[in-house]
Scaffold this motif. Structure first.
Motif, PDB file in Angstrom:
ATOM      1  N   HIS A  73       0.829  -1.204   0.000  1.00 39.42           N
ATOM      2  CA  HIS A  73       0.000   0.000   0.000  1.00 39.42           C
ATOM      3  C   HIS A  73       0.867   1.260   0.000  1.00 39.42           C
ATOM      4  O   HIS A  73       0.527   2.268  -0.620  1.00 39.42           O
ATOM      5  CB  HIS A  73      -0.906   0.027   1.237  1.00 39.42           C
ATOM      6  CG  HIS A  73      -1.938  -1.062   1.275  1.00 39.42           C
ATOM      7  ND1 HIS A  73      -2.591  -1.514   0.148  1.00 39.42           N
ATOM      8  CD2 HIS A  73      -2.442  -1.786   2.309  1.00 39.42           C
ATOM      9  CE1 HIS A  73      -3.445  -2.468   0.494  1.00 39.42           C
ATOM     10  NE2 HIS A  73      -3.371  -2.646   1.791  1.00 39.42           N
ATOM     11  N   THR A  74       1.983   1.201   0.728  1.00 40.75           N
ATOM     12  CA  THR A  74       2.865   2.367   0.827  1.00 40.75           C
ATOM     13  C   THR A  74       3.350   2.812  -0.544  1.00 40.75           C
ATOM     14  O   THR A  74       3.412   4.011  -0.835  1.00 40.75           O
ATOM     15  CB  THR A  74       4.071   2.048   1.725  1.00 40.75           C
ATOM     16  OG1 THR A  74       3.593   1.754   3.044  1.00 40.75           O
ATOM     17  CG2 THR A  74       5.027   3.228   1.805  1.00 40.75           C
ATOM     18  N   GLU A  75       3.693   1.845  -1.412  1.00 35.94           N
ATOM     19  CA  GLU A  75       4.170   2.188  -2.753  1.00 35.94           C
ATOM     20  C   GLU A  75       3.086   2.880  -3.566  1.00 35.94           C
ATOM     21  O   GLU A  75       3.351   3.838  -4.302  1.00 35.94           O
ATOM     22  CB  GLU A  75       4.647   0.929  -3.464  1.00 35.94           C
ATOM     23  CG  GLU A  75       5.850   0.255  -2.837  1.00 35.94           C
ATOM     24  CD  GLU A  75       6.242  -0.998  -3.597  1.00 35.94           C
ATOM     25  OE1 GLU A  75       6.929  -0.872  -4.632  1.00 35.94           O
ATOM     26  OE2 GLU A  75       5.850  -2.102  -3.173  1.00 35.94           O
TER      27      GLU A  75
ATOM     28  N   ARG B 145       0.515   4.548  -2.340  1.00 30.39           N
ATOM     29  CA  ARG B 145       0.294   5.866  -1.755  1.00 30.39           C
ATOM     30  C   ARG B 145       1.375   6.853  -2.199  1.00 30.39           C
ATOM     31  O   ARG B 145       1.087   8.023  -2.472  1.00 30.39           O
ATOM     32  CB  ARG B 145       0.268   5.771  -0.231  1.00 30.39           C
ATOM     33  CG  ARG B 145      -0.973   5.094   0.330  1.00 30.39           C
ATOM     34  CD  ARG B 145      -0.868   4.983   1.842  1.00 30.39           C
ATOM     35  NE  ARG B 145      -1.956   4.251   2.440  1.00 30.39           N
ATOM     36  CZ  ARG B 145      -3.099   4.785   2.849  1.00 30.39           C
ATOM     37  NH1 ARG B 145      -3.302   6.082   2.704  1.00 30.39           N
ATOM     38  NH2 ARG B 145      -4.032   4.050   3.418  1.00 30.39           N
ATOM     39  N   ASP B 146       2.608   6.384  -2.265  1.00 28.05           N
ATOM     40  CA  ASP B 146       3.700   7.265  -2.698  1.00 28.05           C
ATOM     41  C   ASP B 146       3.476   7.738  -4.135  1.00 28.05           C
ATOM     42  O   ASP B 146       3.821   8.871  -4.493  1.00 28.05           O
ATOM     43  CB  ASP B 146       5.040   6.529  -2.604  1.00 28.05           C
ATOM     44  CG  ASP B 146       5.522   6.370  -1.168  1.00 28.05           C
ATOM     45  OD1 ASP B 146       4.968   7.061  -0.286  1.00 28.05           O
ATOM     46  OD2 ASP B 146       6.429   5.552  -0.931  1.00 28.05           O
ATOM     47  N   ALA B 147       2.893   6.859  -4.962  1.00 25.89           N
ATOM     48  CA  ALA B 147       2.617   7.235  -6.355  1.00 25.89           C
ATOM     49  C   ALA B 147       1.455   8.216  -6.461  1.00 25.89           C
ATOM     50  O   ALA B 147       1.290   8.864  -7.500  1.00 25.89           O
ATOM     51  CB  ALA B 147       2.307   5.979  -7.177  1.00 25.89           C
TER      52      ALA B 147
ATOM     53  N   ALA C 213       0.870  10.797  -4.134  1.00 28.75           N
ATOM     54  CA  ALA C 213       1.215  11.669  -3.003  1.00 28.75           C
ATOM     55  C   ALA C 213       0.374  12.943  -2.957  1.00 28.75           C
ATOM     56  O   ALA C 213       0.309  13.606  -1.921  1.00 28.75           O
ATOM     57  CB  ALA C 213       2.708  12.030  -3.067  1.00 28.75           C
ATOM     58  N   ASP C 214      -0.272  13.290  -4.060  1.00 23.02           N
ATOM     59  CA  ASP C 214      -1.090  14.507  -4.081  1.00 23.02           C
ATOM     60  C   ASP C 214      -2.465  14.302  -3.467  1.00 23.02           C
ATOM     61  O   ASP C 214      -3.206  15.274  -3.258  1.00 23.02           O
ATOM     62  CB  ASP C 214      -1.260  15.007  -5.522  1.00 23.02           C
ATOM     63  CG  ASP C 214      -1.982  13.974  -6.396  1.00 23.02           C
ATOM     64  OD1 ASP C 214      -1.533  12.806  -6.417  1.00 23.02           O
ATOM     65  OD2 ASP C 214      -2.973  14.344  -7.036  1.00 23.02           O
TER      66      ASP C 214
ATOM     67  N   GLY D  52      -4.525  11.458   2.630  1.00 24.38           N
ATOM     68  CA  GLY D  52      -4.534  10.092   3.143  1.00 24.38           C
ATOM     69  C   GLY D  52      -5.914   9.566   3.454  1.00 24.38           C
ATOM     70  O   GLY D  52      -6.223   8.397   3.193  1.00 24.38           O
TER      71      GLY D  52
ATOM     72  N   GLU E 286       6.340   3.330   8.219  1.00 28.38           N
ATOM     73  CA  GLU E 286       5.467   3.899   7.187  1.00 28.38           C
ATOM     74  C   GLU E 286       4.458   2.861   6.701  1.00 28.38           C
ATOM     75  O   GLU E 286       3.289   3.176   6.483  1.00 28.38           O
ATOM     76  CB  GLU E 286       6.303   4.415   6.021  1.00 28.38           C
ATOM     77  CG  GLU E 286       5.524   5.281   5.043  1.00 28.38           C
ATOM     78  CD  GLU E 286       6.406   5.877   3.962  1.00 28.38           C
ATOM     79  OE1 GLU E 286       7.371   5.189   3.548  1.00 28.38           O
ATOM     80  OE2 GLU E 286       6.153   7.021   3.541  1.00 28.38           O
ATOM     81  N   ASP E 287       4.915   1.603   6.547  1.00 28.52           N
ATOM     82  CA  ASP E 287       4.004   0.532   6.139  1.00 28.52           C
ATOM     83  C   ASP E 287       2.886   0.362   7.162  1.00 28.52           C
ATOM     84  O   ASP E 287       1.726   0.175   6.808  1.00 28.52           O
ATOM     85  CB  ASP E 287       4.751  -0.794   5.989  1.00 28.52           C
ATOM     86  CG  ASP E 287       5.683  -0.808   4.793  1.00 28.52           C
ATOM     87  OD1 ASP E 287       5.369  -0.135   3.795  1.00 28.52           O
ATOM     88  OD2 ASP E 287       6.728  -1.479   4.863  1.00 28.52           O
TER      89      ASP E 287
ATOM     90  N   HIS F 264       0.429   3.224   6.981  1.00 23.07           N
ATOM     91  CA  HIS F 264      -0.370   3.226   5.763  1.00 23.07           C
ATOM     92  C   HIS F 264      -1.225   1.974   5.604  1.00 23.07           C
ATOM     93  O   HIS F 264      -1.801   1.752   4.535  1.00 23.07           O
ATOM     94  CB  HIS F 264       0.538   3.371   4.542  1.00 23.07           C
ATOM     95  CG  HIS F 264       1.141   4.728   4.426  1.00 23.07           C
ATOM     96  ND1 HIS F 264       2.268   4.962   3.658  1.00 23.07           N
ATOM     97  CD2 HIS F 264       0.800   5.917   4.966  1.00 23.07           C
ATOM     98  CE1 HIS F 264       2.583   6.255   3.741  1.00 23.07           C
ATOM     99  NE2 HIS F 264       1.700   6.843   4.530  1.00 23.07           N
TER     100      HIS F 264
END
Length: 212
Positions: free
Chosen positions: A150-152, A154-156, A158-159, A162, A192-193, A196
């Motif tokens: 999920h973290t990956e 979410r990083d993609a 980022a705009d 959450g 972070e994992d 998230h």
């Protein structure tokens, strides 16, 4: 909707929506003047709107996956008294934080007057966000059905706030071609994992797979 939520139960859903985290009964009492106990707790738990666990001496509540869906629908706020005042207070605070603090170039006037201006068809925001999650997954997964954190994703994206992603992930988890699961080796999870994680089916999930 025939779940016959009381005004206080509706207000509680709004409070948990705005907090988007686990909230213990003592904090609810201190900040808002009421708690989730007895028949209301049993009702919201059985409906799948709120997930409750006992930590120490206190019950702790968080909006569950069906609860995130439910807050998009009509709620009962007639005659809610103190509970409604609490829900409106925190909702107004979150709106001010979102519009005036995080995006100081916008205002409530701009937010609400946009709804009255003529416009062409626009995509439903939740459906559009689900589409963006799917697109982000496709860009990250070597092939359909592979697990991606999920973290990956979410990083993609980022705009995107959450809380909005949390709601979209929960809705997406109900799709037939989507699976979400916890990381089996919890030691590999970063802070972070864990932050998230998406709560699905009463457990924190860290991985997503889309087969189609």
């Amino acid at each position: 909707m025939t779940d016959n939520l009381t005004p206080q139960e509706s207000a509680l859903l709004i409070i948990l929506m705005c907090e988007a985290r686990e909230v213990p009964n003592p904090e609810l009492q201190k900040r808002f003047g009421f708690t989730l106990t007895g028949p209301s707790r049993t009702k919201l738990n059985s409906l799948g709107y709120v997930h409750t666990v006992k930590k120490g001496q206190a019950f702790v509540h968080v909006l569950d996956e069906k609860g995130w869906v439910r807050v998009h629908e009509d709620l009962n706020f007639n005659g809610g008294g103190k509970a409604i005042g609490a829900a409106l207070t925190i909702l107004h605070g979150r709106l001010r934080e979102r519009v005036l603090v995080r995006d100081p170039y916008r205002s409530f006037g701009e937010m609400f007057t946009l709804a009255t201006e003529p416009a062409g068809p626009v995509p439903d925001p939740v459906d559009d966000l689900e589409g963006r999650i799917r697109a982000a997954y496709r860009s990250l997964a070597p092939q359909p059905g592979d697990w991606v954190r999920h973290t990956e994703v979410r990083d993609a994206l980022a705009d995107v706030p959450g809380e909005a992603l949390d709601a979209a992930f929960r809705l997406l988890s109900q799709a037939e071609d989507v699976e979400m699961m916890p990381e089996s080796n919890q030691k590999t999870l970063s802070s972070e994992d864990r932050r998230h994680a998406v709560r699905v089916g009463g457990q924190d999930t860290h991985l997503i797979a889309v087969t189609a």
